[in-house]
Design a protein around this motif. Structure first.
Motif, mmCIF file in Angstrom:
data_model
loop_
_atom_site.group_PDB
_atom_site.id
_atom_site.type_symbol
_atom_site.label_atom_id
_atom_site.label_comp_id
_atom_site.label_asym_id
_atom_site.label_seq_id
_atom_site.Cartn_x
_atom_site.Cartn_y
_atom_site.Cartn_z
ATOM 1 N N UNK D 142 0.809 -1.233 0.000
ATOM 2 C CA UNK D 142 0.000 0.000 0.000
ATOM 3 C C UNK D 142 0.839 1.278 0.000
ATOM 4 N N UNK D 146 9.393 0.687 1.940
ATOM 5 C CA UNK D 146 9.746 1.572 3.060
ATOM 6 C C UNK D 146 11.021 2.370 2.775
ATOM 7 N N UNK D 147 10.975 3.670 3.040
ATOM 8 C CA UNK D 147 12.154 4.530 2.880
ATOM 9 C C UNK D 147 12.661 5.042 4.228
ATOM 10 N N UNK D 148 11.734 5.435 5.120
ATOM 11 C CA UNK D 148 12.119 5.930 6.445
ATOM 12 C C UNK D 148 11.161 5.333 7.480
ATOM 13 N N UNK D 247 6.204 5.644 12.657
ATOM 14 C CA UNK D 247 5.828 6.204 11.358
ATOM 15 C C UNK D 247 6.652 5.509 10.284
ATOM 16 N N UNK D 249 7.423 5.773 6.260
ATOM 17 C CA UNK D 249 7.290 6.472 4.982
ATOM 18 C C UNK D 249 7.769 5.542 3.882
ATOM 19 N N UNK D 251 7.770 4.559 -0.549
ATOM 20 C CA UNK D 251 7.877 5.247 -1.838
ATOM 21 C C UNK D 251 6.522 5.719 -2.348
ATOM 22 N N UNK D 252 5.435 5.137 -1.837
ATOM 23 C CA UNK D 252 4.107 5.491 -2.347
ATOM 24 C C UNK D 252 3.165 6.082 -1.311
ATOM 25 N N UNK D 253 3.628 6.227 -0.073
ATOM 26 C CA UNK D 253 2.713 6.760 0.936
ATOM 27 C C UNK D 253 3.319 6.670 2.319
ATOM 28 N N UNK D 254 2.528 7.002 3.312
ATOM 29 C CA UNK D 254 3.026 7.023 4.682
ATOM 30 C C UNK D 254 1.992 6.394 5.601
ATOM 31 N N UNK D 255 2.460 5.750 6.669
ATOM 32 C CA UNK D 255 1.594 5.222 7.727
ATOM 33 C C UNK D 255 2.039 5.827 9.054
ATOM 34 N N UNK D 256 1.101 6.369 9.796
ATOM 35 C CA UNK D 256 1.387 6.928 11.115
ATOM 36 C C UNK D 256 0.630 6.076 12.118
#
Lengths: 347, 347, 347, 347
Positions: D142, D146-148, D247, D249, D251-256
Motif C-alpha cells: 500500500x 519503506x524509505x524511512x 511512522x 514512509x 515510496x508510495x505513501x506514509x503510515x502513522x
C-alpha cells in the motif's frame, strides 16, 4: 470604477471584522464609519485606519462619494438602513439576521431591486474553506442524497442586551443560530418545511433576565422539502468557547465539518490531565477566511458583475425558520414555515 | 457457587457477542445454546466451543443445571422467555429493547422480583470506557449541570426483517436507538419527559419495504425532567459504517464521546484523497470492552451480590421513550412519556 | 516613507507567494518583477497585478525608486544579488538557504551592515501560528527544558534541477530541510553542535539522476549546545503530499506541532476505506499565515524600526548545519558545526 | 494436552500483565508463581487467583507438572532461567531484552532447539491491532517500499535500579527501546545494518545517578540492509505519560501508527486551556490487546503447532542493535551491527 468607496454602519464587533477586511482590501477603501454613538464610532475608526466618522448615512453621503455600505447594526434597524442605502444607490452588504419580520425582508429586497444595487447577506460560513469544500462534495454526489443535516453554534459571552429584547430581536435562535438555519438549508439543498423547537433558560436567572424574555439553550428538529431531516442546537453563553460544527449524512456517506479543536498543536504536561489542543476563541478568528472570502465575493459582484452568492431569499428563509421555531416552542407544536405571516414577529 | 452455568438464548449476532465472552470468562461457563432453529443453534455453538444445543429453555433445563440465561432473541419474544427463565429461578440478562410494551416490561420485572433473581438489561455503552469516564466526570461536576445531551447511532446493513414488522418490534428507534434513549437519560441524570420525532423512509422503497411499516431515518428532540434538552438521531442502514457518538454540554463545559475514526492509524497515499483512518466496522468491535465489562458486572451481581448496574427501570424507560417517539411522528406533535399506556405498542 | 516600493527578484514559486502578499499589503506596493528570463517574468507579473518587469536589478533601479527587494532565486545567486541590493541601499528579504557557503553568508551580512539596511531571512515557520504558540509556551516554561527536538519536511514533486547540482546548491538538506535546521535550533533555544546524517537515493535512478549528485531521503541526528538532542528527516519527492511536523519533548511535557491532516473535514463513504481528511497540498497553502506574518514583520522592521526577527546569524547557522550534515554522510562520521570552514561547499 | 499449565517467573509489572492474561485464558492455567522474593511472589499471586508460589523453577517443577513458563525477570537472569526451563522440557515465553549479550542469546536459542520447545520473544507491539494492520498494509504494498521508519518510546517513572546498572542491563536503549529496535526492523522488512546514537543524562543527577552509569534520553539513526533509513528516540522518565508511536514512509505513501491521545473523549471547560483528551497511562493499558494476542499466539504455537511469530532471531537482532547503539555513543561514531562480538556487553 476600479476601487469601491465603502462605509461601515454599526460600530460593533461584527462591523469591526468587516471594516478591517475592507481597509486591507486591494479593491476597496473604507471611507466612512457611521454610528449614532460618536464615541463608539471614533473608537472603532481608530482601529481601522481612522476614516472619518458620521452619525448617519445621510451625513456620510453629504461628505463625499460612497459606493457601498456594510450594515452590522442591531437587527431592528436593518430594514430602514438597508432601504435608505439602496434608495441612495448604494450596494448593500447586510449582516444576519436580515430583519425582524418577513415584511421587512421583502421591503429590503424590493428597495434593492428597484435601485438595481447588489444586496448580499452575511452568511460567511458558506465561504469558509471546509464548508465550501463540503458543499462542493455534496454537489458532486460524493455522499449521495442528504438524509440528515445537523448544525450547532455555541458562543461564549452574553449577546448584547437588545438581542434578548423581543421588540428588537427574535432572540438567540435569530442572533446566534441564523447561521445554522442558513447553513443546513444550503447543504441539504432544499428549503426547511417544518420545525419543532425546545428551549430553556438556564443561566438567565443568574443575570436577572427572566424566562419570558430569554432562552439560552435551544434544540430544533427540521424537516426539509426534499425529505431530509435535521437538527440545530444553540447555546449562548457557552462559556467553554466558540464552537460551530455541522454534519451531513447522505445516502452514500457522511461529512463532518469543523472541530472543536483549533490550532494543530498538542501539549501534554500531566498524564492525569491529558493531551491539550487550543480551541477557537471566537467567531472572528474561527471564520476569518470566510469573512475575507465573502467580502471578495461582494466586491466581485459589484465590480465584475459576478453573481451575488447570498441573496435576500437566503436571508428571508432564515428569518422565516427562526420565526417558525419561536412559535413552535411558544405553542408547543411543530410549525410549518408557510404558517409564518408577513408581519409576524416573536414578541 | 463459584462458576456460573450460563445458557445463551437466541442464535443471532448479539447473542454471539455475549456467548463468546461467556465462553472466555473465568467465572462462567457456556453450557447451552438455545434456539428453535436447530441448524442456527449448531452453527452458533460451533463458534463458541460447541456446547450442547436445545430447541427450548425447557429442554435445556431438563438436561442439566443452569444458573443464568442471556436472552438475545427478537423483541416480541423477550417477555415470555424472561418470565419463563425467572420462574425457573434463573438469573436473566436481557438484551434491549426490554420488550414490546410497558406491560411486558412490568411482567418481566415482577417475575424477576418474585423469583429473587438478578435481572440486568443490555445497555453496554454504560460500560464502555469513554462513556464510563464521561459519566464519572459529569458526576464529579466537571462540566457543571447538563444542558444539552445529544446521541446518534448509525448502523451498516439492514436490521433483520422482524425489526421492521411492527407486530414484532417498535421499529428502528427501538431496535437501533434504544441505546441512545438509555444513554442520554443516564448522562443527563434525569428521565426524559417529552419527545418529538421526525422520520423518513429513504432506502426502504428500493428494498420493497413500504413507508407504512418502515422508516430508516429519525431525529428526535428531547426534554428532560431537569430542564436539560437533547436530540437523538438514528439511521439504519448507514452504509458507510457503524457510528455511535454522544455529546454532553453542561453549564461549565462540554464532553464529546466517541469518534467516527477508530484505530489509531493514519495512511496517506494520494494527496488528492487525503489522510485515511480506519473506522469502526460494527457494534461488536466498537463496543467490545463494554460487552466484556457488562458481563463482568452481571457475574458480580450474581456471585458477589454487587448491585445490578442496569435495571428493569432503565429498560422500561427506554421502551416508554421509543413508544412516545413513535406516537410523536404518527400524530405529528410532541408526546410526553407519561402519555404512553401500559399496553400500548406502535403497530 | 509610509509605503514600501518593493521589487521581487526571481520568477519562481517562492517568489510568487511573496509577490502576491506584497501586492495585497496595506503598506507595500509591488513595483517591479526581476528575472533574467523575460517570459517567466511576464508570466509571473501577470499573476500579481502586472507590475513592470526587468532583466536585472540594475535596470529596475534605473526605472524608478525602490525601497526593498525579495530575493527568491536559486541559492548560488543569493550572495551577489543580496550584496548588490544592499549596496544600492535596498532592504533585503532573502529566501533560504542564505547562500552556498559561510563565506557568502558573511559577505551578505557585511554588505547589509555597511549599508545599514534591514536583512531578513525567509524562515516563515517561525511566524506560523502553531509554531509561534509552541515557541511562546516553551519560553514560558510550560514543558520545562527541551530534551529532544524533532522536525521533518517532506515535499511532493521534484526540486528544480539546480537543487541537485552540487555546484549550485548543497542538495536536499539545504533546499528542503533548511527550515527544519532553523526551526529545531529556534525551539531548542541553543545552537546545534554536532550532526550525523544518513542519506539514500531511492527515486533518483528512475529519473536519471545518479547517486553522486543526489539523495532524496535523509535522517540527521542532532546534538545541541544545551544538551538537547534531536532528529531531522527529509524526503523529496514524497509523492503523498506536503508534510512538515515538529515535536519538542521537554523535562516537564511535550509539544506536537502540525498534523498531516489539514482542513477540519472528515468524509466517510466506504467502511473498508475509512475516514478521510484532506491534507496540505503544498507549502504555499500549509504555511500561508506564516508567509503573511513574516512580510508584516519585514515591513515593520523597515517602516517602524521593529527588531528584525530572523537574522543573518540565523541564516548562517542553518547553512553551517547543512554543510556539516553533508560532510557527515560523505565521511560517515558525526561532524561538529565548528569544523565547517568559511569557503566550504558540499560539491 | 488441551490446556497448558503455565508458571510465571518474576513477580514484577511485566510478569503481572502476562499472569493476568494467562489466568483468564480459555486454554491455559496459571499454576505457579516463581520469585526468589517470597513476599513479592505472594503479593503477585494474590492478584491472579492465588496460585502457589515457589522460590525457584526447580521447586515449582518438583511440586507438579508444568508445560510452559513466562520469564519476566531482570535481563541478566534471562539466559540461565530460559536455558533451565528449556532443559526441563518447558516451552519458554521470554520477555525483552532477550539477554545481556549475543552469546547468551545463542545459548538460549540452542537450548530451546535441543529441547524442541517453543521459544517466543515478548515483542507485543507486533500483535497490537494498529501495528498489525500497518504491517499488513506494508506487505500488501500500500505504501510502496519503506524509505524511512521512525519509532519512539517514552515512559513515565524510573526504570528499576538494575536497569541502569550496566552489569545487569544494557541501559535504557535495551530496557525501554528494545521494542522500537524490533518494531522498525519488522516494519522496514530488513535488518538494521548500522546505527549512530546520541545520549544524554538530563534527570539522573537529581536522582543521584551519575552519567557514567546512566542516560535517560537517546536518539538513534538507523540504516537498514534494504537502504531504508530510520530513527529511534527514547526517554525515560518522561513524566507526561506513556507514549509509543511509529511512522513508516514508503515510496508510495506514509503510515502513522499510534497517537499520544488515548480514549476517544474530548473535554473542554476553559477556552484558555483548550480541548483535553485522556492519554495512555502506561504500557499495560496502551498495549493491552497486544499482550492478549501474543499469549494467544504462544498457546497456539504449543497446542496447535502454529508457527512461532517472534523468534530467538528477532530477540537477538534487537540485542545486537542495542549493543551497537551503546558502542556508538561511547565511541562517538556509527557502528555496524556486525561489529558486535559474541560476548560483548555495554558495561
Amino acid at each position: 470604477m476600479s476601487r469601491l468607496c465603502v462605509a461601515s454602519i454599526g460600530a460593533g464587533r461584527a462591523g469591526l471584522v468587516h471594516a478591517r477586511n475592507i481597509a486591507r482590501h486591494a479593491r476597496a477603501d473604507l471611507v466612512a464609519v457611521i454610528d449614532q454613538n460618536a464615541e463608539a464610532a471614533q473608537r472603532f475608526a481608530a482601529e481601522v485606519g481612522a476614516p472619518p466618522t458620521y452619525p448617519s448615512l445621510e451625513e456620510a453621503l453629504a461628505a463625499g462619494p460612497l459606493d457601498a455600505v456594510f450594515i452590522a447594526t442591531p437587527t431592528h434597524t436593518h430594514r430602514d438602513l438597508a432601504v435608505e442605502a439602496a434608495e441612495a444607490g448604494l450596494h448593500v452588504f447586510l449582516e444576519k439576521p436580515m430583519a425582524i419580520s418577513l415584511q421587512e425582508c421583502d421591503d429590503v429586497e424590493a428597495a434593492a431591486a428597484r435601485a438595481g444595487v447588489v444586496l448580499q447577506l452575511g452568511f460567511m460560513r458558506r465561504f469558509q474553506p471546509e464548508f465550501a469544500e463540503a458543499k462542493a462534495r455534496i454537489e458532486a454526489g460524493q455522499i449521495g442524497e442528504p438524509m440528515i443535516v445537523k448544525s450547532l453554534t455555541r458562543g461564549p459571552g452574553l449577546p448584547p442586551a437588545w438581542a434578548h429584547d423581543l421588540s428588537r430581536s427574535n432572540g438567540m435562535l435569530a442572533e446566534v443560530n441564523s447561521h445554522d438555519f442558513d447553513c443546513v438549508r444550503w447543504l441539504a439543498g432544499a428549503p426547511i418545511e417544518r420545525v419543532y423547537a425546545e428551549v430553556t433558560n438556564r443561566k438567565g436567572a443568574a443575570r436577572g433576565v427572566t424566562a419570558d424574555q430569554f432562552y439560552d439553550n435551544a434544540v430544533v428538529s427540521l424537516r426539509f422539502a426534499n425529505e431530509a431531516l435535521g437538527t440545530i442546537d444553540g447555546t449562548c453563553p457557552a462559556d467553554y468557547g466558540y464552537d460551530g460544527r455541522v454534519e451531513v449524512l447522505g445516502t452514500e456517506g457522511v461529512l463532518i465539518i469543523g472541530d472543536v479543536r483549533g490550532t494543530a498543536l498538542i501539549e501534554v504536561r500531566d498524564r492525569t490531565v491529558g493531551a491539550i489542543t487550543p480551541i477557537h476563541h471566537g467567531w472572528p478568528q474561527r471564520f476569518a477566511p470566510g469573512y475575507v472570502a465573502e467580502l471578495d465575493a461582494f466586491v466581485a459582484a459589484i465590480l465584475d458583475g459576478a453573481p451575488v452568492p447570498v441573496t435576500a431569499e437566503d436571508g428571508r428563509h432564515a428569518v422565516a425558520a427562526v420565526l417558525a421555531a419561536n412559535r413552535s416552542w411558544q405553542e408547543e407544536r411543530p410549525v410549518r414555515l408557510d404558517e409564518v405571516t408577513a408581519g409576524e414577529v416573536t414578541a
